[in-house]
Write a protein that holds these residues in place. Structure first.
Motif, mmCIF file in Angstrom:
data_model
loop_
_atom_site.group_PDB
_atom_site.id
_atom_site.type_symbol
_atom_site.label_atom_id
_atom_site.label_comp_id
_atom_site.label_asym_id
_atom_site.label_seq_id
_atom_site.Cartn_x
_atom_site.Cartn_y
_atom_site.Cartn_z
ATOM 1 N N ASN A 289 61.353 49.502 64.748
ATOM 2 C CA ASN A 289 61.399 48.316 63.889
ATOM 3 C C ASN A 289 60.330 47.307 64.274
ATOM 4 N N PHE A 290 60.125 47.115 65.573
ATOM 5 C CA PHE A 290 59.095 46.173 66.015
ATOM 6 C C PHE A 290 57.713 46.622 65.551
ATOM 7 N N ALA A 291 57.433 47.930 65.661
ATOM 8 C CA ALA A 291 56.141 48.445 65.206
ATOM 9 C C ALA A 291 55.978 48.237 63.705
ATOM 10 N N TYR A 292 57.037 48.462 62.955
ATOM 11 C CA TYR A 292 56.959 48.271 61.508
ATOM 12 C C TYR A 292 56.771 46.792 61.161
ATOM 13 N N ILE A 293 57.487 45.918 61.845
ATOM 14 C CA ILE A 293 57.347 44.475 61.616
ATOM 15 C C ILE A 293 55.919 44.030 61.920
ATOM 16 N N ARG A 294 55.391 44.507 63.024
ATOM 17 C CA ARG A 294 54.025 44.154 63.418
ATOM 18 C C ARG A 294 53.028 44.607 62.359
ATOM 19 N N ARG A 295 53.151 45.846 61.909
ATOM 20 C CA ARG A 295 52.237 46.354 60.882
ATOM 21 C C ARG A 295 52.368 45.590 59.572
ATOM 22 N N LEU A 296 53.593 45.284 59.197
ATOM 23 C CA LEU A 296 53.815 44.549 57.950
ATOM 24 C C LEU A 296 53.218 43.148 58.020
ATOM 25 N N LEU A 297 53.396 42.477 59.155
ATOM 26 C CA LEU A 297 52.808 41.141 59.312
ATOM 27 C C LEU A 297 51.287 41.195 59.316
ATOM 28 N N LEU A 298 50.719 42.200 59.964
ATOM 29 C CA LEU A 298 49.261 42.350 59.956
ATOM 30 C C LEU A 298 48.755 42.637 58.549
ATOM 31 N N TYR A 299 49.474 43.470 57.820
ATOM 32 C CA TYR A 299 49.087 43.784 56.445
ATOM 33 C C TYR A 299 49.136 42.530 55.577
ATOM 34 N N LYS A 300 50.229 41.776 55.692
ATOM 35 C CA LYS A 300 50.357 40.560 54.884
ATOM 36 C C LYS A 300 49.291 39.539 55.258
ATOM 37 N N THR A 301 48.982 39.411 56.536
ATOM 38 C CA THR A 301 47.957 38.478 56.984
ATOM 39 C C THR A 301 46.587 38.895 56.466
ATOM 40 N N ASN A 302 46.256 40.166 56.592
ATOM 41 C CA ASN A 302 44.963 40.648 56.106
ATOM 42 C C ASN A 302 44.881 40.559 54.585
ATOM 43 N N ARG A 303 45.974 40.820 53.918
ATOM 44 C CA ARG A 303 46.002 40.722 52.454
ATOM 45 C C ARG A 303 45.777 39.271 52.030
ATOM 46 N N TYR A 304 46.391 38.338 52.751
ATOM 47 C CA TYR A 304 46.201 36.922 52.451
ATOM 48 C C TYR A 304 44.734 36.540 52.647
ATOM 49 N N LYS A 305 44.145 37.024 53.713
ATOM 50 C CA LYS A 305 42.741 36.704 53.984
ATOM 51 C C LYS A 305 41.836 37.271 52.896
ATOM 52 N N GLN A 306 42.137 38.502 52.451
ATOM 53 C CA GLN A 306 41.323 39.117 51.404
ATOM 54 C C GLN A 306 41.491 38.383 50.071
ATOM 55 N N ASP A 307 42.715 38.009 49.739
ATOM 56 C CA ASP A 307 42.976 37.326 48.477
ATOM 57 C C ASP A 307 42.353 35.937 48.444
ATOM 58 N N ASN A 308 42.235 35.308 49.587
ATOM 59 C CA ASN A 308 41.728 33.929 49.666
ATOM 60 C C ASN A 308 40.362 33.864 50.350
ATOM 61 N N LYS A 309 39.635 34.975 50.342
ATOM 62 C CA LYS A 309 38.340 35.021 51.021
ATOM 63 C C LYS A 309 37.387 33.967 50.468
ATOM 64 N N GLN A 310 37.343 33.824 49.164
ATOM 65 C CA GLN A 310 36.432 32.851 48.570
ATOM 66 C C GLN A 310 36.797 31.426 48.979
ATOM 67 N N ILE A 311 38.077 31.121 48.980
ATOM 68 C CA ILE A 311 38.525 29.779 49.389
ATOM 69 C C ILE A 311 38.212 29.540 50.853
ATOM 70 N N LEU A 312 38.444 30.566 51.692
ATOM 71 C CA LEU A 312 38.169 30.411 53.116
ATOM 72 C C LEU A 312 36.671 30.266 53.373
ATOM 73 N N ASP A 313 35.836 31.011 52.608
ATOM 74 C CA ASP A 313 34.391 30.915 52.797
ATOM 75 C C ASP A 313 33.856 29.545 52.388
ATOM 76 N N GLU A 314 34.434 28.954 51.343
ATOM 77 C CA GLU A 314 33.984 27.651 50.891
ATOM 78 C C GLU A 314 34.345 26.554 51.888
ATOM 79 N N GLY A 315 35.395 26.760 52.658
ATOM 80 C CA GLY A 315 35.818 25.765 53.618
ATOM 81 C C GLY A 315 34.958 25.730 54.858
ATOM 82 N N GLU A 316 34.170 26.769 55.095
ATOM 83 C CA GLU A 316 33.334 26.818 56.305
ATOM 84 C C GLU A 316 32.061 26.065 56.167
#
Length: 125
Positions: A98-125
């Motif tokens: 369960n811990f391994a699955y939770i870790r993978r799911l959180l990493l997936y959601k975090t990376n997905r968030y970064k990909q979905d908001n890449k343009q917004i994050l790039d503009e903030g830099e």
């Protein structure tokens, strides 16, 4: 999930502040019950992240697994067979799964968030 973390934190603080002790002959039963409970907690966190958490399933698993693990330890002690190993291997393995699955799911959601908001994050830099 934030409520679960707050509940765990409050429970840990209360546990540390209360001066409760128990007889050391019960330590085997308490440890397998805690292990079974932790399995249910990690399963609940996983189910919450998957958005399929059910309080009835969680509570029945939490108490049912704890009682079953304690009962196996007791019966094993009565017959002189270390049946508590069944609880240790089963619940211990499931906690790590369960811990391994939770870790993978959180990493997936975090990376997905970064990909979905890449343009917004790039503009903030």
């Amino acid at each position: 999930m934030i409520f679960a973390l707050i509940g765990i934190l409050i429970g840990a603080i209360i546990g540390l502040l209360l001066p409760y002790t128990y007889n050391s002959t019960y330590s085997l039963y308490i440890t397998v019950a805690i292990l079974a409970s932790l399995d249910s907690v990690f399963g609940g966190i996983r189910a919450s992240l998957e958005e399929r958490f059910d309080i009835q399933v969680f509570l029945s698993g939490f108490f049912g697994n704890s009682i079953l693990a304690t009962f196996l330890a007791y019966i094993g002690e009565m017959f002189g067979v270390p049946l508590y190993f069944a609880s240790i291997f089963t619940f211990g393995g499931r906690i790590f799964d369960n811990f391994a699955y939770i870790r993978r799911l959180l990493l997936y959601k975090t990376n997905r968030y970064k990909q979905d908001n890449k343009q917004i994050l790039d503009e903030g830099e």
